[in-house]
Structures are given as structure tokens and as C-alpha cells.
Design an enzyme around this catalytic site. Sequence first.
Site, PDB file in Angstrom:
ATOM      1  N   GLY A  38      -0.829 -15.525 -45.453  1.00 22.65           N
ATOM      2  CA  GLY A  38      -0.023 -16.723 -45.658  1.00 22.65           C
ATOM      3  C   GLY A  38      -0.550 -17.672 -46.711  1.00 22.65           C
ATOM      4  O   GLY A  38      -0.099 -18.819 -46.778  1.00 22.65           O
ATOM      5  N   ASN A  47      -0.577  -8.539 -52.283  1.00 20.56           N
ATOM      6  CA  ASN A  47      -1.603  -8.418 -51.237  1.00 20.56           C
ATOM      7  C   ASN A  47      -2.037  -6.965 -51.015  1.00 20.56           C
ATOM      8  O   ASN A  47      -3.196  -6.702 -50.703  1.00 20.56           O
ATOM      9  CB  ASN A  47      -1.084  -8.980 -49.917  1.00 20.56           C
ATOM     10  CG  ASN A  47      -1.566 -10.389 -49.640  1.00 20.56           C
ATOM     11  OD1 ASN A  47      -1.551 -11.232 -50.537  1.00 20.56           O
ATOM     12  ND2 ASN A  47      -1.965 -10.647 -48.423  1.00 20.56           N
ATOM     13  N   ARG A 187       0.032 -15.438 -58.558  1.00 18.97           N
ATOM     14  CA  ARG A 187       0.170 -16.177 -57.307  1.00 18.97           C
ATOM     15  C   ARG A 187       0.461 -17.656 -57.545  1.00 18.97           C
ATOM     16  O   ARG A 187       1.195 -18.276 -56.767  1.00 18.97           O
ATOM     17  CB  ARG A 187      -1.086 -16.001 -56.449  1.00 18.97           C
ATOM     18  CG  ARG A 187      -1.163 -14.598 -55.871  1.00 18.97           C
ATOM     19  CD  ARG A 187      -2.210 -14.458 -54.817  1.00 18.97           C
ATOM     20  NE  ARG A 187      -2.049 -15.398 -53.713  1.00 18.97           N
ATOM     21  CZ  ARG A 187      -2.414 -15.140 -52.466  1.00 18.97           C
ATOM     22  NH1 ARG A 187      -2.906 -13.968 -52.151  1.00 18.97           N
ATOM     23  NH2 ARG A 187      -2.277 -16.050 -51.525  1.00 18.97           N
ATOM     24  N   HIS A 269     -12.220 -12.365 -46.501  1.00 17.47           N
ATOM     25  CA  HIS A 269     -10.977 -12.384 -45.716  1.00 17.47           C
ATOM     26  C   HIS A 269      -9.988 -11.312 -46.147  1.00 17.47           C
ATOM     27  O   HIS A 269      -9.111 -10.948 -45.388  1.00 17.47           O
ATOM     28  CB  HIS A 269     -10.341 -13.776 -45.874  1.00 17.47           C
ATOM     29  CG  HIS A 269      -9.164 -14.026 -44.988  1.00 17.47           C
ATOM     30  ND1 HIS A 269      -9.228 -13.905 -43.626  1.00 17.47           N
ATOM     31  CD2 HIS A 269      -7.879 -14.402 -45.275  1.00 17.47           C
ATOM     32  CE1 HIS A 269      -8.035 -14.192 -43.095  1.00 17.47           C
ATOM     33  NE2 HIS A 269      -7.210 -14.499 -44.072  1.00 17.47           N
TER      34      HIS A 269
END
Length: 291
Positions: A38, A47, A187, A269
Site C-alpha cells: 500500500g 511490485n 511510483r 519489507h
Amino acid sequence: MPTRAPVARAHRTVRVGTRDIFLTEAGSGPLVVLLHGGGPGATGESNYDRNIEALAKAGFHVVVPDMPGYGRSTKGIDQQDPFGDLASFVRGLIEELGEQRASLVGNSYGGAAALRMALDRPDRVDRLILMGPGGIGTTRGLPTKGLGALLGYYGGDGPTREKLASFIRDYLVYDGASVPEELIDLRYQASIDPEVVADPPLRRPQPGPTTLRTLLRMDLSRDRRLSSCQVPTLVVWGTEDRVNRPSGGPFLARTMPRCDLVMWSRTGHWAQWERAERFNTVASEFLGRRS
């Protein structure tokens, strides 16, 4: 030794309920849906760019949506129960694709959506892979600095390329220098879509009488159904995750009865991007396992 031809990707838009959802697809076989995180400017293809081809070659029909509120999909999400809304979307997408069941792969926000779907409708989920999923321990203690940076992106002086570059390089990955400028540019442009700026899909809940209820709904670690969820699950977590705490991995492994856990050092992450080759091998093997 002959070089294998690349797997072709196709793009289309499908109608799921009241939303138009942009999809990237590749391969054929059992359905595997990849759900992105998100962070600002996230899209399905950006992604999972390093994973789509490998999973398609492993014998799966890989479908990668831009989640509601992101990319080229319809904007807007139910801010009172975001993960419940997303779980309903995933179920509707599977049905729109003509299937009754699918395996779900979810990173961060997408991991929370996948997990909520498995809790709500375990009969519709074959297997579950979660990478640093959101919603695990989110109301226990202060947010991480990475989550704070994510939720604050549209606040203050608003979105900037510098703010986005800092979020991705400082918090999404272990080695910030590995992120190319082209990805930052891609992005950033997605993050400043006027519809997204007007209604960010992931943001701090606004103070009000329903705020606590919303936060509790978003903390899936408090959901009693976790301990009885029989969906075979693989959790992948980077030990250097600065957005969602790595302690969530052992918690899920202890709580979910059919949960395997792998934790990778020097990984942040974005495990599926930073450790793509390793992730693709582990994911293909897990998804191909038959009871």
C-alpha cells in the site's frame, strides 16, 4: 543450451462489482493472485515485476491487479473497514475470472487483504503466501518509522519525489542503493494522480467516534479465527523490515495451525523484490505442493 523465450504479459481491465480493475496476466494453470503493498505509487506490476515471469514459468496463471485505489484501477476504499473491503474485492475478482478458488500472494497491505480473505472465506483460498503482511500487531505500541512515513506521505507539504525516494530507499528495502531511479520516477508519477491525492487509499484514520473500531478491525492479530484457519500458509519476513515488525512472523507461525515461516537476513519489507530469485524458488515450490 537454448534460451527459454520470455513469458508474455497481457493487460486488460475487468469489472469487479462497481470497480474497474486493471490486471497484468501471464502463464496458465492454477490461479495465483499477487496483491501488492500500500505504499504511495504502488501498482501490481511494479511490485511484482521480478516475480511474474518466474511464477508463470512454474506453471501458474498469474494475475496481478492494481488494487482498488491504486494504479489504473478505480479509486476509493471503505475507510471504516479497509481490509474487509479488499477481501470482498479479491473474492469478486476470483469469481470474475471464472474460478471458485485461488492461491493468494500478498505483500504488506496486500498481505493483510489476502489474510483477511483467508479468514472470511477459507473455502476460496488454496494456499497463502504473506510477505511482511500488514495488520499484525498494528495496535500494539507505536507505529514503526516506516509505517509513519507511509501514512504521512500525503500530509505536511504533500507528495514530493524526495519524500517518496526516502520512503522506498530508507524503509522498503535493506539496500537503498539497489533501487533504480526509473522505479522511483514510475511510483512518484502514480502517487500524484489527482484522484489519489484527493482520497489516499492508505492513510491515518481520521479522529472520530469510529476510529478505534476501524483500528481494531485492521489489527488482524486480534482476530480469533487465526488459530483455526486451516489454509496452508507460508510467511516470508525480512529481519530488517522497517515497516511491519519482523516479530509478526513468529507470531503467525505460533498461531496459525498450518503456517510455515522463513526469515531472511539483510532483507527489508520488500522481500519478493530484494530476494527475487530465492523468493521465486520458495514460492513456486510451496504453491505447487499438493496435499
